[in-house]
Design a protein around this motif. Structure first.
Motif, short mmCIF file in Angstrom:
data_model
loop_
_atom_site.label_atom_id
_atom_site.label_comp_id
_atom_site.label_asym_id
_atom_site.label_seq_id
_atom_site.Cartn_x
_atom_site.Cartn_y
_atom_site.Cartn_z
N MET A 1 2.38 7.30 -5.49
CA MET A 1 2.97 5.97 -5.67
C MET A 1 3.26 5.29 -4.34
N MET A 2 3.66 6.06 -3.34
CA MET A 2 3.89 5.49 -2.01
C MET A 2 2.58 4.97 -1.41
N ILE A 3 1.49 5.67 -1.68
CA ILE A 3 0.17 5.22 -1.22
C ILE A 3 -0.18 3.90 -1.91
N ILE A 4 0.13 3.80 -3.18
CA ILE A 4 -0.14 2.57 -3.93
C ILE A 4 0.77 1.44 -3.47
N LEU B 1 -3.29 18.07 -7.19
CA LEU B 1 -3.95 17.42 -8.33
C LEU B 1 -3.69 15.92 -8.35
N GLN B 2 -2.51 15.49 -7.93
CA GLN B 2 -2.18 14.07 -8.01
C GLN B 2 -3.04 13.21 -7.07
N PHE B 3 -3.64 13.80 -6.07
CA PHE B 3 -4.46 13.02 -5.15
C PHE B 3 -5.87 12.80 -5.69
N ILE B 4 -6.30 13.61 -6.66
CA ILE B 4 -7.62 13.42 -7.27
C ILE B 4 -7.51 12.98 -8.72
N ASN B 5 -6.30 12.76 -9.19
CA ASN B 5 -6.04 12.38 -10.58
C ASN B 5 -6.23 10.88 -10.74
N PRO B 6 -7.34 10.45 -11.33
CA PRO B 6 -7.58 9.00 -11.45
C PRO B 6 -6.52 8.31 -12.30
N TYR C 1 -3.54 6.97 -10.28
CA TYR C 1 -3.76 5.70 -9.58
C TYR C 1 -3.73 4.52 -10.54
N VAL C 2 -4.32 4.72 -11.72
CA VAL C 2 -4.31 3.65 -12.72
C VAL C 2 -2.88 3.34 -13.15
N VAL C 3 -2.11 4.39 -13.45
CA VAL C 3 -0.73 4.20 -13.90
C VAL C 3 0.10 3.56 -12.80
N GLY C 4 0.02 4.09 -11.59
CA GLY C 4 0.81 3.54 -10.48
C GLY C 4 0.49 2.09 -10.20
N THR C 5 -0.79 1.76 -10.16
CA THR C 5 -1.19 0.38 -9.89
C THR C 5 -0.72 -0.55 -11.00
N THR C 6 -0.89 -0.11 -12.24
CA THR C 6 -0.47 -0.93 -13.38
C THR C 6 1.03 -1.18 -13.35
N LEU C 7 1.80 -0.14 -13.12
CA LEU C 7 3.26 -0.27 -13.19
C LEU C 7 3.85 -1.03 -12.01
N PHE C 8 3.29 -0.84 -10.83
CA PHE C 8 3.89 -1.48 -9.65
C PHE C 8 3.35 -2.87 -9.37
N SER C 9 2.24 -3.24 -9.97
CA SER C 9 1.75 -4.60 -9.75
C SER C 9 1.82 -5.46 -11.00
N GLY C 10 2.00 -4.85 -12.15
CA GLY C 10 1.94 -5.60 -13.39
C GLY C 10 3.26 -5.98 -14.03
N PHE C 11 4.36 -5.47 -13.53
CA PHE C 11 5.65 -5.71 -14.18
C PHE C 11 6.68 -6.10 -13.13
N VAL C 12 6.81 -7.37 -12.88
CA VAL C 12 7.78 -7.86 -11.90
C VAL C 12 9.02 -8.30 -12.65
N PHE C 13 10.16 -7.66 -12.36
CA PHE C 13 11.40 -8.06 -13.03
C PHE C 13 12.51 -8.42 -12.05
N ILE D 1 11.35 -1.82 -6.64
CA ILE D 1 10.56 -0.61 -6.41
C ILE D 1 11.41 0.64 -6.61
N VAL D 2 12.62 0.62 -6.06
CA VAL D 2 13.52 1.78 -6.22
C VAL D 2 13.83 2.01 -7.70
N LEU D 3 14.16 0.96 -8.42
CA LEU D 3 14.46 1.09 -9.85
C LEU D 3 13.25 1.59 -10.63
N LYS D 4 12.07 1.08 -10.29
CA LYS D 4 10.86 1.53 -10.97
C LYS D 4 10.63 3.02 -10.73
N LEU D 5 10.82 3.47 -9.50
CA LEU D 5 10.64 4.89 -9.18
C LEU D 5 11.65 5.75 -9.94
N VAL D 6 12.90 5.31 -9.98
CA VAL D 6 13.94 6.08 -10.68
C VAL D 6 13.65 6.15 -12.17
#
Length: 196
Positions: free
Chosen positions: A49-52, A109-114, A117-129, A138-143
């Protein structure tokens, strides 16, 4: 924020390589053997998620040829895994290792788990509250993500351990295999859809 929480729940309960491997460890070695693997998945997921969030994943995926190679490799891996599960015959379709996979394997596994990346990108770019406070968002989303992530993975581990302890009929084992393979194909479709 409610939409974010619902999205997290539905994206996480869909079987992907992480939860299927977790369930496989539970089926082959029991609940306790999978805890180290889960901790590795959790740390690997946080790094992913930090990479994303940092944009590094976007930079790498902005190179069309590299993006295509990574997408094809990821989709092929998921389809292969779905095929292995569906064609497992009388055995439950988890693919346990010869020895329990531990922390290091979960982390890697998380570095090769497609799906990660899909989940992280969707959650961190698709839901702005909290548009006025992106750091807090970002902190709240991670928690909140991890408050849902951990129980979901523990349930999959317990599910695998329970399946491993049952003496199921051939028909029921086959039905479980096909259902899990179908779920993986749904993950492939989501990955393909979000990459277009």
């Amino acid at each position: 924020m409610i939409e974010f929480l619902v999205a997290v729940l539905f994206l996480l309960i869909t079987p992907g390589p992480g939860v299927l491997t977790t369930a496989g460890i539970g089926a082959a070695y029991g609940f306790r053997a999978g805890l180290g693997f889960i901790w590795g998945l959790m740390l690997g997921g946080f790094i992913n998620m930090m990479i994303i969030i940092s944009g590094l994943a976007a930079l790498v995926l902005a190179i069309p040829s590299l993006r295509a190679v990574l997408l094809i490799a990821s989709l092929c891996y998921l389809l292969y895994l779905a095929w292995r599960i569906a064609s497992a015959g009388a055995k439950i379709g988890f693919a346990p290792a010869n020895t329990p996979l531990g922390f290091k394997n979960g982390l890697m596994l998380q570095f090769i788990n497609p799906k990660a990346y899909v989940v992280g990108t969707t959650l961190f770019s698709g839901f702005v509250f909290l548009p006025d406070n992106p750091v807090l968002e970002i902190v709240l989303k991670l928690v909140f993500f991890n408050l849902i992530w951990m129980p979901v993975h523990l349930v999959w581990l317990a599910f695998g351990a329970k399946i491993g302890s049952l003496n199921l009929s051939h028909r029921r084992q086959r039905a479980i295999n096909v259902a899990m393979a179908f779920a993986l194909i749904v993950v492939v479709c989501i990955a393909l859809w979000t990459s277009l």
